[in-house]
Design a protein around this motif. Structure first.
Motif, PDB file in Angstrom:
ATOM      1  N   PHE A  47       0.867  -1.150   0.021  1.00 45.19           N
ATOM      2  CA  PHE A  47      -0.161  -0.230  -0.039  1.00 45.19           C
ATOM      3  C   PHE A  47       0.924   1.230  -0.021  1.00 45.19           C
ATOM      4  O   PHE A  47       0.632   2.008  -0.729  1.00 45.19           O
ATOM      5  CB  PHE A  47      -0.916   0.058   1.056  1.00 45.19           C
ATOM      6  N   VAL A  48       1.936   1.400   0.829  1.00 45.98           N
ATOM      7  CA  VAL A  48       2.689   2.441   0.831  1.00 45.98           C
ATOM      8  C   VAL A  48       3.672   2.561  -0.445  1.00 45.98           C
ATOM      9  O   VAL A  48       3.881   3.491  -1.216  1.00 45.98           O
ATOM     10  CB  VAL A  48       3.826   2.318   2.058  1.00 45.98           C
ATOM     11  N   ASP A  49       4.058   1.436  -1.303  1.00 40.59           N
ATOM     12  CA  ASP A  49       4.696   1.434  -2.423  1.00 40.59           C
ATOM     13  C   ASP A  49       3.850   2.043  -3.292  1.00 40.59           C
ATOM     14  O   ASP A  49       4.302   2.817  -4.186  1.00 40.59           O
ATOM     15  CB  ASP A  49       5.285   0.019  -2.828  1.00 40.59           C
ATOM     16  N   MET A  50       2.811   1.587  -3.163  1.00 43.86           N
ATOM     17  CA  MET A  50       1.684   2.380  -4.463  1.00 43.86           C
ATOM     18  C   MET A  50       1.710   3.730  -4.316  1.00 43.86           C
ATOM     19  O   MET A  50       1.620   4.445  -5.153  1.00 43.86           O
ATOM     20  CB  MET A  50       0.517   1.343  -4.187  1.00 43.86           C
ATOM     21  N   LYS A  51       1.418   3.980  -3.011  1.00 47.97           N
ATOM     22  CA  LYS A  51       1.209   5.466  -2.770  1.00 47.97           C
ATOM     23  C   LYS A  51       2.497   6.462  -3.262  1.00 47.97           C
ATOM     24  O   LYS A  51       2.419   7.358  -3.737  1.00 47.97           O
ATOM     25  CB  LYS A  51       0.818   5.852  -1.566  1.00 47.97           C
ATOM     26  N   ASN A  52       3.477   5.738  -2.778  1.00 44.92           N
ATOM     27  CA  ASN A  52       4.794   6.506  -2.830  1.00 44.92           C
ATOM     28  C   ASN A  52       5.183   6.458  -4.555  1.00 44.92           C
ATOM     29  O   ASN A  52       5.900   7.364  -5.058  1.00 44.92           O
ATOM     30  CB  ASN A  52       5.951   5.854  -2.286  1.00 44.92           C
ATOM     31  N   ALA A  53       4.570   5.578  -5.398  1.00 44.44           N
ATOM     32  CA  ALA A  53       4.812   5.380  -6.702  1.00 44.44           C
ATOM     33  C   ALA A  53       3.963   6.280  -7.501  1.00 44.44           C
ATOM     34  O   ALA A  53       3.862   6.531  -8.742  1.00 44.44           O
ATOM     35  CB  ALA A  53       4.748   3.912  -7.313  1.00 44.44           C
ATOM     36  N   GLY A  54       3.067   6.994  -6.697  1.00 49.23           N
ATOM     37  CA  GLY A  54       2.052   7.917  -7.278  1.00 49.23           C
ATOM     38  C   GLY A  54       0.704   7.469  -7.804  1.00 49.23           C
ATOM     39  O   GLY A  54       0.025   7.948  -8.485  1.00 49.23           O
ATOM     40  N   VAL A  55       0.458   6.140  -7.586  1.00 48.40           N
ATOM     41  CA  VAL A  55      -0.601   5.407  -7.858  1.00 48.40           C
ATOM     42  C   VAL A  55      -1.736   5.706  -6.855  1.00 48.40           C
ATOM     43  O   VAL A  55      -1.507   5.108  -5.626  1.00 48.40           O
ATOM     44  CB  VAL A  55      -0.525   3.920  -8.188  1.00 48.40           C
ATOM     45  N   GLN A  56      -2.673   6.035  -7.200  1.00 49.15           N
ATOM     46  CA  GLN A  56      -3.723   6.603  -6.114  1.00 49.15           C
ATOM     47  C   GLN A  56      -4.564   5.246  -5.821  1.00 49.15           C
ATOM     48  O   GLN A  56      -5.361   5.033  -6.587  1.00 49.15           O
ATOM     49  CB  GLN A  56      -4.383   7.664  -6.619  1.00 49.15           C
ATOM     50  N   PRO A  57      -4.546   5.156  -4.650  1.00 50.04           N
ATOM     51  CA  PRO A  57      -5.573   4.057  -4.164  1.00 50.04           C
ATOM     52  C   PRO A  57      -6.958   4.259  -4.204  1.00 50.04           C
ATOM     53  O   PRO A  57      -7.383   5.574  -4.207  1.00 50.04           O
ATOM     54  CB  PRO A  57      -5.127   3.568  -2.744  1.00 50.04           C
ATOM     55  N   ASP A  58      -7.940   3.656  -4.491  1.00 48.82           N
ATOM     56  CA  ASP A  58      -9.491   3.840  -4.521  1.00 48.82           C
ATOM     57  C   ASP A  58     -10.068   3.020  -3.262  1.00 48.82           C
ATOM     58  O   ASP A  58      -9.197   2.368  -2.526  1.00 48.82           O
ATOM     59  CB  ASP A  58     -10.131   3.380  -5.784  1.00 48.82           C
ATOM     60  N   ARG A  59     -11.370   3.019  -3.226  1.00 49.19           N
ATOM     61  CA  ARG A  59     -11.817   2.372  -1.971  1.00 49.19           C
ATOM     62  C   ARG A  59     -11.639   0.864  -2.059  1.00 49.19           C
ATOM     63  O   ARG A  59     -11.773   0.421  -1.087  1.00 49.19           O
ATOM     64  CB  ARG A  59     -13.557   2.675  -2.188  1.00 49.19           C
ATOM     65  N   ILE A  60     -11.527   0.474  -3.192  1.00 46.71           N
ATOM     66  CA  ILE A  60     -11.238  -1.256  -3.316  1.00 46.71           C
ATOM     67  C   ILE A  60     -10.102  -1.449  -2.981  1.00 46.71           C
ATOM     68  O   ILE A  60      -9.991  -2.240  -2.110  1.00 46.71           O
ATOM     69  CB  ILE A  60     -11.574  -1.720  -4.835  1.00 46.71           C
ATOM     70  N   THR A  61      -9.069  -0.582  -2.936  1.00 44.11           N
ATOM     71  CA  THR A  61      -8.030  -0.868  -2.355  1.00 44.11           C
ATOM     72  C   THR A  61      -7.788  -0.636  -0.763  1.00 44.11           C
ATOM     73  O   THR A  61      -7.294  -1.557  -0.088  1.00 44.11           O
ATOM     74  CB  THR A  61      -6.703   0.013  -2.954  1.00 44.11           C
ATOM     75  N   PHE A  62      -8.531   0.117  -0.580  1.00 44.72           N
ATOM     76  CA  PHE A  62      -8.700   0.442   0.970  1.00 44.72           C
ATOM     77  C   PHE A  62      -9.318  -0.557   1.695  1.00 44.72           C
ATOM     78  O   PHE A  62      -9.039  -0.957   2.992  1.00 44.72           O
ATOM     79  CB  PHE A  62      -9.198   1.853   1.229  1.00 44.72           C
ATOM     80  N   ASN A  63     -10.327  -1.171   0.963  1.00 40.70           N
ATOM     81  CA  ASN A  63     -10.937  -2.198   1.662  1.00 40.70           C
ATOM     82  C   ASN A  63     -10.283  -3.602   1.674  1.00 40.70           C
ATOM     83  O   ASN A  63     -10.587  -4.360   2.474  1.00 40.70           O
ATOM     84  CB  ASN A  63     -12.549  -2.398   0.778  1.00 40.70           C
ATOM     85  N   ALA A  64      -9.528  -3.734   0.682  1.00 40.20           N
ATOM     86  CA  ALA A  64      -8.615  -4.863   0.669  1.00 40.20           C
ATOM     87  C   ALA A  64      -7.561  -4.672   1.579  1.00 40.20           C
ATOM     88  O   ALA A  64      -7.266  -5.683   2.673  1.00 40.20           O
ATOM     89  CB  ALA A  64      -7.831  -4.821  -0.867  1.00 40.20           C
ATOM     90  N   LEU A  65      -7.193  -3.677   2.019  1.00 37.28           N
ATOM     91  CA  LEU A  65      -6.105  -3.354   3.095  1.00 37.28           C
ATOM     92  C   LEU A  65      -7.026  -3.620   4.478  1.00 37.28           C
ATOM     93  O   LEU A  65      -6.444  -4.409   5.542  1.00 37.28           O
ATOM     94  CB  LEU A  65      -5.830  -2.109   3.089  1.00 37.28           C
ATOM     95  N   LEU A  66      -8.150  -3.213   4.580  1.00 46.60           N
ATOM     96  CA  LEU A  66      -8.865  -3.424   5.775  1.00 46.60           C
ATOM     97  C   LEU A  66      -9.199  -5.183   5.867  1.00 46.60           C
ATOM     98  O   LEU A  66      -9.101  -5.293   7.136  1.00 46.60           O
ATOM     99  CB  LEU A  66     -10.304  -2.683   5.639  1.00 46.60           C
ATOM    100  N   SER A  67      -9.377  -5.449   4.918  1.00 49.06           N
ATOM    101  CA  SER A  67      -9.658  -7.023   5.047  1.00 49.06           C
ATOM    102  C   SER A  67      -8.169  -7.684   5.420  1.00 49.06           C
ATOM    103  O   SER A  67      -8.262  -8.755   6.299  1.00 49.06           O
ATOM    104  CB  SER A  67      -9.906  -7.564   3.518  1.00 49.06           C
ATOM    105  N   ALA A  68      -6.946  -7.240   5.154  1.00 49.32           N
ATOM    106  CA  ALA A  68      -5.764  -7.855   5.395  1.00 49.32           C
ATOM    107  C   ALA A  68      -5.529  -7.464   6.870  1.00 49.32           C
ATOM    108  O   ALA A  68      -5.234  -8.478   7.765  1.00 49.32           O
ATOM    109  CB  ALA A  68      -4.836  -7.234   4.717  1.00 49.32           C
ATOM    110  N   MET A  69      -6.139  -6.389   7.249  1.00 48.91           N
ATOM    111  CA  MET A  69      -6.081  -6.083   8.880  1.00 48.91           C
ATOM    112  C   MET A  69      -7.006  -6.829   9.808  1.00 48.91           C
ATOM    113  O   MET A  69      -6.576  -7.493  10.803  1.00 48.91           O
ATOM    114  CB  MET A  69      -6.182  -4.666   9.241  1.00 48.91           C
ATOM    115  N   LYS A  70      -8.095  -7.186   9.093  1.00 47.44           N
ATOM    116  CA  LYS A  70      -8.929  -7.928   9.874  1.00 47.44           C
ATOM    117  C   LYS A  70      -8.525  -9.552   9.825  1.00 47.44           C
ATOM    118  O   LYS A  70      -8.349 -10.153  10.889  1.00 47.44           O
ATOM    119  CB  LYS A  70     -10.292  -8.151   9.021  1.00 47.44           C
TER     120      LYS A  70
END
Length: 361
Positions: free
Chosen positions: A130-153
């Motif tokens: 997720f950090v690599d994605m944002k540092n590369a200038g690729v903007q995450p969307d809601r689907i990406t954030f929900n995938a990250l939430l699922s990882a934390m869960k």
């Protein structure tokens, strides 16, 4: 090739692609269609798992002079994630990061890799991607954030999940600075939805994180994710039907607190509190306390080898789940009734509600 993709004819597709390679210049679209098929099909009697076939197909493409593109890699990452092989998915992302600029991972590829990690509970690697994605200038969307939430869960990281939720809500001061990185996504594209709410509530323990749950529920109501302004819900009647267990539980607590506060202000006379649940059923898990959605390794060891790992405990009606929450979550316990001619509702009589309001005012 794409027609065979739709009907799932894997063997026929492979043969057609091979013939195409012999007769004319091969096209990466053919291989990408096959990768999409391998990504979407469940495992069968074939001894070779589909994620492995997807990786083999990438090698075949290179051997045949076809350079895999971002679509090829994204499909292969999805296949690896579906097969539970998040390490291979991350490996493909690293290849893309080191490759030609036109091969650099896009939002779809990064999201697929975060999802692959999330399915296996590899929350640390999901966060790094997720950090690599944002540092590369690729903007995450809601689907990406929900995938990250699922990882934390799935990785049993409730506080990290709350930090991700806070970033989605724009509460940067309460978000994790390690996950914010350098890019700031458009708030409109990452605003949380019902999936986000389900994932974050699914990580939290009602006995340990009650204040966090209250904060999240207030934000969800303010954003019209639940208890929408255009709904028929009132102070003393709330429709929980169709909600996931974690969301229904959060709404239950929010609704009881709201009714208590209204009664304390004298805004509403105390009435029966009605929760509409319907009579449908959802899944609970073997041996898992009410405060958790999933099972830990300790749970598995306690339950022993006769209990299927990850198998559902039972099909539980939302109605019974809500009655259990009322008894277990609240002090004093709230004992509810089910009307004979309205079996899809749970009712707390006004004298019981008034006693609880007085004890918790």
């Amino acid at each position: 090739v794409f027609a065979l993709t739709r009907c799932g004819a894997t063997a026929n597709m492979k043969e057609l692609v091979r013939e195409d390679h012999v007769k004319q210049t091969p096209h990466d679209a053919d291989a990408n269609a096959l990768l999409d098929l391998l990504n979407g099909r469940p495992g069968g009697a074939d001894a070779c798992p589909l994620w492995k076939k997807a990786l083999d197909l990438l090698d075949d493409m290179r051997r045949d002079g076809i350079e895999p593109d971002v679509i090829s890699y994204s499909a292969a990452i999805n296949a690896c994630g579906s097969g539970g092989h998040w390490e291979e998915a991350v490996g493909l992302i690293r290849i893309m990061q080191r490759g030609h600029p036109r091969l650099r991972p896009n939002k779809i590829a990064y999201t697929a890799a975060v999802t692959a990690c999330g399915r296996s509970g590899a929350w640390e690697e999901a966060g790094r991607l997720f950090v690599d994605m944002k540092n590369a200038g690729v903007q995450p969307d809601r689907i990406t954030f929900n995938a990250l939430l699922s990882a934390m869960k799935n990785g049993h990281q409730p506080l990290k999940a709350v930090e991700v939720w806070n970033e989605m809500c724009g509460n940067i001061e309460r978000a994790d600075p390690d996950l914010i990185a350098t890019a700031t996504p458009d708030a409109r594209t990452i605003a949380p939805d019902i999936i986000s709410l389900t994932e974050v509530l699914g990580t939290l323990d009602m006995t340990k994180h009650r204040s966090l749950i209250q904060q999240i529920m207030s934000e969800a109501v303010d954003r019209n994710i639940v208890l929408r302004e255009d709904s028929l819900d009132s102070i003393y009647e709330v429709d929980l039907s169709g909600m996931s267990f974690p969301v229904a539980r959060g709404v239950l607590h929010y609704a009881m607190d709201r009714a208590r506060d209204a009664a304390a202000r004298g805004a509403e006379p105390v009435q029966d509190v009605t929760f509409i649940t319907g009579v449908g059923k959802g899944q609970r898990y073997y041996g898992v306390p009410l405060d958790r959605i999933g099972r830990t390794d300790a749970d598995e060891e306690m339950l022993g080898p006769k209990t299927p790992r990850g198998a559902p405990f039972m099909s539980t009606a939302l109605r019974e789940f809500i009655r259990e929450c009322l008894r277990e979550d609240f002090a004093p316990p709230l004992y509810a009734t089910i009307p004979k001619y309205s079996e899809g509702t749970v009712i707390i009589r006004k004298d019981v509600a008034a006693a609880w309001f007085a004890a918790n005012n």
